[in-house]
Design a protein around this motif. Structure first.
Motif, PDB file in Angstrom:
ATOM      1  N   ALA A   1       0.695  -9.316  11.461  1.00  0.00           N
ATOM      2  CA  ALA A   1       1.182  -9.924  10.223  1.00  0.00           C
ATOM      3  C   ALA A   1       0.136  -9.859   9.125  1.00  0.00           C
ATOM      4  O   ALA A   1       0.454  -9.609   7.949  1.00  0.00           O
ATOM      5  CB  ALA A   1       1.596 -11.375  10.489  1.00  0.00           C
ATOM      6  N   ALA A   2      -1.130 -10.071   9.482  1.00  0.00           N
ATOM      7  CA  ALA A   2      -2.196 -10.055   8.480  1.00  0.00           C
ATOM      8  C   ALA A   2      -2.334  -8.681   7.839  1.00  0.00           C
ATOM      9  O   ALA A   2      -2.486  -8.564   6.607  1.00  0.00           O
ATOM     10  CB  ALA A   2      -3.516 -10.475   9.119  1.00  0.00           C
TER      11      ALA A   2
ATOM     12  N   ASN B   1       3.203  -3.112  -3.013  1.00  0.00           N
ATOM     13  CA  ASN B   1       3.940  -3.900  -4.004  1.00  0.00           C
ATOM     14  C   ASN B   1       3.438  -3.660  -5.423  1.00  0.00           C
ATOM     15  O   ASN B   1       4.196  -3.821  -6.388  1.00  0.00           O
ATOM     16  CB  ASN B   1       3.870  -5.387  -3.656  1.00  0.00           C
ATOM     17  CG  ASN B   1       4.782  -5.757  -2.504  1.00  0.00           C
ATOM     18  OD1 ASN B   1       5.700  -5.018  -2.176  1.00  0.00           O
ATOM     19  ND2 ASN B   1       4.532  -6.901  -1.887  1.00  0.00           N
TER      20      ASN B   1
ATOM     21  N   ARG C   1       0.016  -6.329   7.770  1.00  0.00           N
ATOM     22  CA  ARG C   1       1.242  -6.056   6.997  1.00  0.00           C
ATOM     23  C   ARG C   1       1.144  -6.672   5.616  1.00  0.00           C
ATOM     24  O   ARG C   1       1.543  -6.055   4.611  1.00  0.00           O
ATOM     25  CB  ARG C   1       2.468  -6.579   7.749  1.00  0.00           C
ATOM     26  CG  ARG C   1       2.816  -5.776   8.984  1.00  0.00           C
ATOM     27  CD  ARG C   1       4.193  -6.117   9.511  1.00  0.00           C
ATOM     28  NE  ARG C   1       4.285  -7.457  10.080  1.00  0.00           N
ATOM     29  CZ  ARG C   1       4.087  -7.755  11.354  1.00  0.00           C
ATOM     30  NH1 ARG C   1       3.737  -6.809  12.221  1.00  0.00           N
ATOM     31  NH2 ARG C   1       4.228  -8.995  11.788  1.00  0.00           N
ATOM     32  N   GLU C   2       0.612  -7.874   5.530  1.00  0.00           N
ATOM     33  CA  GLU C   2       0.470  -8.536   4.223  1.00  0.00           C
ATOM     34  C   GLU C   2      -0.476  -7.762   3.317  1.00  0.00           C
ATOM     35  O   GLU C   2      -0.215  -7.591   2.122  1.00  0.00           O
ATOM     36  CB  GLU C   2      -0.037  -9.968   4.417  1.00  0.00           C
ATOM     37  CG  GLU C   2       0.950 -10.913   5.073  1.00  0.00           C
ATOM     38  CD  GLU C   2       1.996 -11.433   4.094  1.00  0.00           C
ATOM     39  OE1 GLU C   2       1.879 -11.131   2.892  1.00  0.00           O
ATOM     40  OE2 GLU C   2       2.919 -12.136   4.546  1.00  0.00           O
ATOM     41  N   ARG C   3      -1.570  -7.282   3.858  1.00  0.00           N
ATOM     42  CA  ARG C   3      -2.550  -6.548   3.050  1.00  0.00           C
ATOM     43  C   ARG C   3      -1.996  -5.198   2.595  1.00  0.00           C
ATOM     44  O   ARG C   3      -2.204  -4.789   1.436  1.00  0.00           O
ATOM     45  CB  ARG C   3      -3.842  -6.360   3.830  1.00  0.00           C
ATOM     46  CG  ARG C   3      -4.627  -7.655   4.033  1.00  0.00           C
ATOM     47  CD  ARG C   3      -5.757  -7.462   5.029  1.00  0.00           C
ATOM     48  NE  ARG C   3      -6.678  -6.418   4.600  1.00  0.00           N
ATOM     49  CZ  ARG C   3      -7.513  -5.780   5.421  1.00  0.00           C
ATOM     50  NH1 ARG C   3      -7.490  -6.062   6.721  1.00  0.00           N
ATOM     51  NH2 ARG C   3      -8.325  -4.856   4.946  1.00  0.00           N
TER      52      ARG C   3
ATOM     53  N   ALA D   1       1.197  -4.462   2.276  1.00  0.00           N
ATOM     54  CA  ALA D   1       2.275  -4.757   1.325  1.00  0.00           C
ATOM     55  C   ALA D   1       1.718  -5.091  -0.052  1.00  0.00           C
ATOM     56  O   ALA D   1       2.331  -4.752  -1.071  1.00  0.00           O
ATOM     57  CB  ALA D   1       3.129  -5.897   1.848  1.00  0.00           C
ATOM     58  N   ALA D   2       0.573  -5.739  -0.106  1.00  0.00           N
ATOM     59  CA  ALA D   2      -0.011  -6.085  -1.403  1.00  0.00           C
ATOM     60  C   ALA D   2      -0.275  -4.825  -2.233  1.00  0.00           C
ATOM     61  O   ALA D   2      -0.048  -4.809  -3.452  1.00  0.00           O
ATOM     62  CB  ALA D   2      -1.307  -6.869  -1.206  1.00  0.00           C
TER      63      ALA D   2
ATOM     64  N   HIS E   1       9.710  -8.523  -2.381  1.00  0.00           N
ATOM     65  CA  HIS E   1       9.002  -8.278  -3.639  1.00  0.00           C
ATOM     66  C   HIS E   1       9.859  -7.476  -4.609  1.00  0.00           C
ATOM     67  O   HIS E   1       9.885  -7.776  -5.813  1.00  0.00           O
ATOM     68  CB  HIS E   1       7.695  -7.541  -3.364  1.00  0.00           C
ATOM     69  CG  HIS E   1       6.815  -7.442  -4.572  1.00  0.00           C
ATOM     70  ND1 HIS E   1       6.051  -8.495  -5.033  1.00  0.00           N
ATOM     71  CD2 HIS E   1       6.604  -6.419  -5.445  1.00  0.00           C
ATOM     72  CE1 HIS E   1       5.405  -8.135  -6.127  1.00  0.00           C
ATOM     73  NE2 HIS E   1       5.720  -6.872  -6.402  1.00  0.00           N
TER      74      HIS E   1
ATOM     75  N   LEU F   1       8.938  -7.512   3.742  1.00  0.00           N
ATOM     76  CA  LEU F   1       8.003  -7.929   2.694  1.00  0.00           C
ATOM     77  C   LEU F   1       8.249  -7.140   1.413  1.00  0.00           C
ATOM     78  O   LEU F   1       8.218  -7.693   0.303  1.00  0.00           O
ATOM     79  CB  LEU F   1       6.558  -7.724   3.159  1.00  0.00           C
ATOM     80  CG  LEU F   1       6.092  -8.532   4.376  1.00  0.00           C
ATOM     81  CD1 LEU F   1       4.666  -8.120   4.748  1.00  0.00           C
ATOM     82  CD2 LEU F   1       6.154 -10.026   4.090  1.00  0.00           C
TER      83      LEU F   1
END
Length: 272
Positions: free
Chosen positions: A124-125, A135, A127-129, A131-132, A179, A175
């Motif tokens: 998850a961590a 995005n 994926r968030e990075r 995606a940032a 966005h 994610l």
């Protein structure tokens, strides 16, 4: 760019809006709900796939997909192509080293067909990075006037099953959906027919299906997305099958494998 199976790819494109087409609005699902409805492509409308280079859309075209680096086609419904699950050729260094997928020996895993490093969406961590960064490209799509985004390589997990899972791909694309909807953009499911049934979970709005006629997969997309499926074929056989089975419902176009712009060597475009 990334094309399905033997063919897959583009570079990253832009798009504009259709003032003449009667386009429907769609309220995103709860999995990726944005503040307002998004505009969907007109069902069964003329379509052109220009991710390899922009050119004047042929007469009758109302939907165009272009790379993020291109300019949207004025007055049409435009999809913005981005490579979301793999690094573009030569762009490996633009990613933090730990966000590149590595094998047991510590070597970066590559999609050899396209010379692209695979991104590590396993946690998850991470994926968030990832995606940032992706995005920010979606933000650029919105700023340029695109109505939708086309994130490629959703199906990367199918090519690297020893490393990636479908659940990770769905979590990551969700994610991006959230966005995109926040930015007022619709978002396409690119290929990956086995996950079409999960569109409510992932928040994906319509489909871009490469070679679904060739591989008898168009029904899987239509069952999930109705008539809002944009079909790209790369062979005469694929076009014939797609047109025979779906030409009266879906948007179908045949392009050359290299999706060369009009006037360039190898350019080919056919419709039903």
């Amino acid at each position: 760019m990334s094309l399905n199976r033997a063919v897959r790819r583009g570079t990253t494109a832009a798009a504009a809006l259709s003032a003449t087409a009667a386009l429907c609005l769609f309220v995103p699902s709860s999995a990726a709900a944005g503040p307002s409805a998004v505009e969907l492509p007109p069902p069964g409308a003329g379509f052109d796939y220009q991710i390899g280079g922009a050119y004047t859309p042929p007469q009758g075209v109302r939907i165009v997909s272009r790379d993020l680096g291109a300019t949207p086609a004025r007055g049409l419904y435009n999809l913005c192509y981005i490579n979301a699950f793999q690094a573009q050729p030569g762009a490996e260094r633009e990613w933090d080293a730990d966000l590149l997928l590595r094998d047991a020996s510590g070597d970066v895993v590559h999609d050899e067909d396209w010379d692209e490093a695979v991104l590590d969406i396993r946690t998850a961590a991470k994926r968030e990075r990832i995606a940032a960064k992706v995005n920010r490209w979606i933000d650029s799509c919105a700023d340029k006037g695109f109505q939708a985004v086309e994130p490629d390589n959703y199906d990367t997990y199918t090519r690297f099953p020893d490393h990636l899972k479908a659940s990770q791909a769905k979590a990551f694309v969700s994610l991006l959906s959230a966005h995109a909807h926040d930015k007022g953009l619709a978002i396409a499911q690119k290929n990956t027919p086995d996950l079409a049934v999960d569109r409510e979970e992932t928040g994906l709005d319509f489909a871009v299906a490469e070679e679904c006629g060739e591989w008898d997969e168009c029904d899987m997309y239509a069952d999930a997305f109705g008539d809002r499926v944009l079909v790209v074929e790369y062979s005469a056989k694929g076009l014939e099958k797609a047109c025979a089975g779906w030409g009266d419902r879906l948007s179908v176009v045949r392009r050359d494998v290299g999706v060369a712009p009009e006037g360039a060597s190898g350019h080919l475009r056919r419709t039903c």
